[in-house]
Design a protein around this motif. Sequence first.
Motif, PDB file in Angstrom:
ATOM      1  N   GLN A 157      18.173  53.524  27.900  1.00 17.09           N
ATOM      2  CA  GLN A 157      16.738  53.353  27.722  1.00 17.09           C
ATOM      3  C   GLN A 157      16.182  52.240  28.609  1.00 17.09           C
ATOM      4  O   GLN A 157      15.028  51.847  28.452  1.00 17.09           O
ATOM      5  N   LYS A 158      17.005  51.738  29.535  1.00 13.14           N
ATOM      6  CA  LYS A 158      16.615  50.649  30.433  1.00 13.14           C
ATOM      7  C   LYS A 158      16.295  49.365  29.661  1.00 13.14           C
ATOM      8  O   LYS A 158      15.407  48.597  30.042  1.00 13.14           O
ATOM      9  N   ILE A 159      17.022  49.132  28.566  1.00 16.26           N
ATOM     10  CA  ILE A 159      16.859  47.916  27.765  1.00 16.26           C
ATOM     11  C   ILE A 159      18.142  47.097  27.872  1.00 16.26           C
ATOM     12  O   ILE A 159      19.223  47.601  27.537  1.00 16.26           O
ATOM     13  N   TYR A 160      18.029  45.855  28.333  1.00 16.03           N
ATOM     14  CA  TYR A 160      19.217  45.036  28.577  1.00 16.03           C
ATOM     15  C   TYR A 160      19.209  43.731  27.776  1.00 16.03           C
ATOM     16  O   TYR A 160      20.238  43.077  27.662  1.00 16.03           O
ATOM     17  N   TYR A 161      18.044  43.344  27.227  1.00 17.11           N
ATOM     18  CA  TYR A 161      17.950  42.068  26.522  1.00 17.11           C
ATOM     19  C   TYR A 161      17.289  42.258  25.160  1.00 17.11           C
ATOM     20  O   TYR A 161      16.466  43.157  24.954  1.00 17.11           O
ATOM     21  N   ARG A 162      17.688  41.372  24.254  1.00 18.58           N
ATOM     22  CA  ARG A 162      17.160  41.406  22.889  1.00 18.58           C
ATOM     23  C   ARG A 162      16.623  40.024  22.537  1.00 18.58           C
ATOM     24  O   ARG A 162      17.287  39.007  22.777  1.00 18.58           O
ATOM     25  N   GLY A 163      15.420  39.995  21.978  1.00 16.46           N
ATOM     26  CA  GLY A 163      14.804  38.734  21.586  1.00 16.46           C
ATOM     27  C   GLY A 163      14.747  38.595  20.073  1.00 16.46           C
ATOM     28  O   GLY A 163      14.408  39.545  19.370  1.00 16.46           O
ATOM     29  N   VAL A 164      15.098  37.413  19.577  1.00 17.49           N
ATOM     30  CA  VAL A 164      15.064  37.116  18.142  1.00 17.49           C
ATOM     31  C   VAL A 164      14.145  35.924  17.930  1.00 17.49           C
ATOM     32  O   VAL A 164      14.238  34.927  18.652  1.00 17.49           O
ATOM     33  N   ALA A 165      13.238  36.042  16.955  1.00 21.95           N
ATOM     34  CA  ALA A 165      12.282  34.972  16.686  1.00 21.95           C
ATOM     35  C   ALA A 165      12.245  34.668  15.194  1.00 21.95           C
ATOM     36  O   ALA A 165      12.497  35.539  14.357  1.00 21.95           O
ATOM     37  N   LYS A 166      11.942  33.421  14.858  1.00 22.33           N
ATOM     38  CA  LYS A 166      11.859  33.009  13.452  1.00 22.33           C
ATOM     39  C   LYS A 166      10.492  33.295  12.845  1.00 22.33           C
ATOM     40  O   LYS A 166      10.370  33.448  11.634  1.00 22.33           O
ATOM     41  N   ASN A 167       9.485  33.370  13.677  1.00 24.83           N
ATOM     42  CA  ASN A 167       8.132  33.608  13.168  1.00 24.83           C
ATOM     43  C   ASN A 167       7.389  34.525  14.136  1.00 24.83           C
ATOM     44  O   ASN A 167       7.092  34.135  15.259  1.00 24.83           O
ATOM     45  N   ILE A 168       7.092  35.725  13.682  1.00 21.06           N
ATOM     46  CA  ILE A 168       6.466  36.729  14.535  1.00 21.06           C
ATOM     47  C   ILE A 168       5.087  37.076  13.981  1.00 21.06           C
ATOM     48  O   ILE A 168       4.906  37.222  12.767  1.00 21.06           O
ATOM     49  N   GLN A 169       4.137  37.216  14.880  1.00 13.35           N
ATOM     50  CA  GLN A 169       2.776  37.590  14.507  1.00 13.35           C
ATOM     51  C   GLN A 169       2.385  38.884  15.219  1.00 13.35           C
ATOM     52  O   GLN A 169       2.739  39.085  16.390  1.00 13.35           O
ATOM     53  N   LEU A 170       1.646  39.748  14.523  1.00  5.25           N
ATOM     54  CA  LEU A 170       1.186  41.013  15.076  1.00  5.25           C
ATOM     55  C   LEU A 170      -0.320  40.978  15.284  1.00  5.25           C
ATOM     56  O   LEU A 170      -1.065  40.565  14.398  1.00  5.25           O
ATOM     57  N   ASN A 171      -0.747  41.410  16.471  1.00  4.84           N
ATOM     58  CA  ASN A 171      -2.170  41.462  16.789  1.00  4.84           C
ATOM     59  C   ASN A 171      -2.483  42.811  17.426  1.00  4.84           C
ATOM     60  O   ASN A 171      -1.773  43.256  18.339  1.00  4.84           O
ATOM     61  N   ALA A 172      -3.523  43.461  16.936  1.00  4.59           N
ATOM     62  CA  ALA A 172      -3.917  44.755  17.488  1.00  4.59           C
ATOM     63  C   ALA A 172      -4.554  44.569  18.860  1.00  4.59           C
ATOM     64  O   ALA A 172      -5.320  43.628  19.084  1.00  4.59           O
ATOM     65  N   ILE A 173      -4.221  45.453  19.776  1.00  6.31           N
ATOM     66  CA  ILE A 173      -4.832  45.466  21.105  1.00  6.31           C
ATOM     67  C   ILE A 173      -5.968  46.487  21.080  1.00  6.31           C
ATOM     68  O   ILE A 173      -5.738  47.680  20.864  1.00  6.31           O
ATOM     69  N   THR A 174      -7.160  46.036  21.282  1.00  5.98           N
ATOM     70  CA  THR A 174      -8.336  46.904  21.128  1.00  5.98           C
ATOM     71  C   THR A 174      -8.736  47.616  22.417  1.00  5.98           C
ATOM     72  O   THR A 174      -9.575  48.516  22.368  1.00  5.98           O
ATOM     73  N   LYS A 175      -8.158  47.240  23.547  1.00  6.37           N
ATOM     74  CA  LYS A 175      -8.566  47.890  24.791  1.00  6.37           C
ATOM     75  C   LYS A 175      -8.092  49.336  24.815  1.00  6.37           C
ATOM     76  O   LYS A 175      -7.173  49.728  24.094  1.00  6.37           O
ATOM     77  N   LYS A 176      -8.728  50.149  25.655  1.00  6.56           N
ATOM     78  CA  LYS A 176      -8.435  51.570  25.711  1.00  6.56           C
ATOM     79  C   LYS A 176      -6.990  51.826  26.110  1.00  6.56           C
ATOM     80  O   LYS A 176      -6.439  51.139  26.968  1.00  6.56           O
ATOM     81  N   SER A 177      -6.396  52.833  25.497  1.00  2.37           N
ATOM     82  CA  SER A 177      -5.014  53.198  25.765  1.00  2.37           C
ATOM     83  C   SER A 177      -4.956  54.470  26.605  1.00  2.37           C
ATOM     84  O   SER A 177      -5.922  55.232  26.672  1.00  2.37           O
TER      85      SER A 177
END
Length: 286
Positions: A157-177
């Motif tokens: 899947q062309k994925i080589y790295y993994r990131g781990v975080a202690k505090n994650i925040q989610l924000n919606a992206i409102t621009k056109k997709s």
Amino acid sequence: MKSLNLNSQFDNRGWYIYWALVLQLAIVIANKSLIWLWSLLILLLFITAYKNQRYFLLVEMIILFILGFFLGQPTKAQIPTATQIIANPDQIKINNDWISGTGKLLDGSKVSFSGSIPAHSVIPDQKVLIKGDFQWQKITAATNIGEFDFQKYYRYQKIYYRGVAKNIQLNAITKKSNILDYLHIIRFRWLNSLKKLPHWLRVNASSLLLGDFDANEADLRQGLTNLGIIHIFSISGLHVYMLVDFIIKITSWARCPRERIDILLLFFLPLFAIIAGSGVGVWRAC
């Protein structure tokens, strides 16, 4: 006579399955998987084309082999330092106060991520900007015999790295997709609508129709595997054939010309494959 012999090289179109075989084998060889075996098969394809005097086809095969070999080369990505990831909502999973999934960095490279998240967090039903103090590490290969190899799984899947975080925040992206983002959003909304169904109906509907299997149902998955149901639906793509057959019967009843329906399916099936989870079996069937 010369022109007749030249044109005869294009008459037997069955030979052009060699195009696909050479391209696929070149990509496999580039990923250093059983190089000696696939190289032998490539050589046999070249010899067969040569002995049957398919010289033009042989030249095309060699060009495709070189192209596939370079396309299949693993990306030499540097370890990220980013604190932001962009992901589609259906690529994110939340279990209590833990989040995981896959997404892209701002430079376009794909990564895997996981970490802690505030309780009762909700995934927006649109593209998501994920912020966190990510600690990045390279995905390692399996160390035990028979152990699932996450490095190999993510490498395709062309994925080589993994990131781990202690505090994650989610924000919606409102621009056109773009259209691909819309398909992922539709898939996410359908998955949410299936949650209203009874438990076992939801599990089967989400896994068979949308390619999303609940990780908490490992025993059920093993049972379905033992019964061969996973092979019938997921690998053979039987549900795709059933869907196509249903569409053809409905449109035939509505007096729609079959030729127009075939053209419609050429555009519809790739879109369905994305909504259905982009599994290998689904793509092959489509």
